[in-house]
Design an enzyme around this catalytic site. Sequence first.
Site, short mmCIF file in Angstrom:
data_model
loop_
_atom_site.label_atom_id
_atom_site.label_comp_id
_atom_site.label_asym_id
_atom_site.label_seq_id
_atom_site.Cartn_x
_atom_site.Cartn_y
_atom_site.Cartn_z
N ALA A 145 0.84 -1.20 0.00
CA ALA A 145 0.00 0.00 0.00
C ALA A 145 0.88 1.25 0.00
CB ALA A 145 -0.92 -0.02 1.22
N ASN A 146 0.28 2.41 0.14
CA ASN A 146 1.04 3.66 0.26
C ASN A 146 0.32 4.59 1.23
OD1 ASN A 146 -0.79 5.56 -1.28
ND2 ASN A 146 -0.44 4.02 -2.86
N ARG A 147 0.92 5.75 1.51
CA ARG A 147 0.44 6.63 2.58
C ARG A 147 -0.69 7.58 2.20
NH1 ARG A 147 3.92 6.02 6.77
NH2 ARG A 147 6.05 5.40 6.26
N SER A 148 -1.27 7.43 1.01
CA SER A 148 -2.36 8.34 0.64
C SER A 148 -3.56 8.18 1.58
CB SER A 148 -2.81 8.04 -0.79
OG SER A 148 -4.01 8.73 -1.07
N ALA A 159 -3.53 7.71 -5.53
CA ALA A 159 -2.12 7.31 -5.45
C ALA A 159 -2.08 5.83 -5.83
CB ALA A 159 -1.58 7.53 -4.05
#
Length: 226
Positions: free
Chosen positions: A33-36, A99
Amino acid sequence: VEATLTDGPLKGRHVIVTSGPTHEPIDPVRYIANRSSGAQGSAIAEALVRLGARVTFVTGPASVPPPAGVELRLVETATQMKDVVEAALPADAAIFAAAVADWRVEGASNAKIKKTATGDVPTLALTENPDILATVSQRAEGRPKLVIGFAAETNDVVENATAKRARKGCDWIVANDVSPETGIMGGTENAVTLIDADGAEVWPRASKSEVAKRLAERIAEALGPA
Ligand code: CTP
Ligand code: CA
């Protein structure tokens, strides 16, 4: 609370907004995943609804709730997001605030990956995800009149974002500096530069909802009355 302008300047317009991160499975219990947070995408969808647009909101697993009044499409992966966006066409405008994970795990396991007695660690093979913004921007038929991408950069923001606009074939790029010291990633404010065919316009740092409102107004101006 501002009322929705049912007779607003975007009445009769359909706008697609992507938002949030995507989750790319490793196995049934793990993902990349990512921090969006999805905050900027949600704010944009909300601002468009207020101006009277019909908004299809295609979101990955975000940490902020979706706005009221949108047609909500929940997705998990980049591949699902692309399919749902394409199924939502035609649209007058499309805004790609998600994102999207650049890579997914090739051959994700259908069963939970277990530790081994020997301590061998798994190797993840990655494969590139489809570029949803580029795909929609470069459609031969049924391309939205206005296609807007985002460019979150940590250095050479205008230069990188201008190159990105040309590479993807979109009309506008909303560029921002997400270096940790700006506090923008995961924060409530944004400082963006709008890049179009004429060049770069620096917008003052403001709340994500102020930036969204300004962007929605700019979109209404560009589309004109339906
Ligand atoms: N985007 C997309 N699909 C992808 C990757 C990105 O639709 N698979 C969209 C994003 O929603 C954003 C824009 O493309 O509007 C730019 O995303 P960004 O990550 O900055 O660009 P990339 O081309 O992935 O380049 P890089 O991450 O290497 O800077
Ligand atoms: Ca990327």
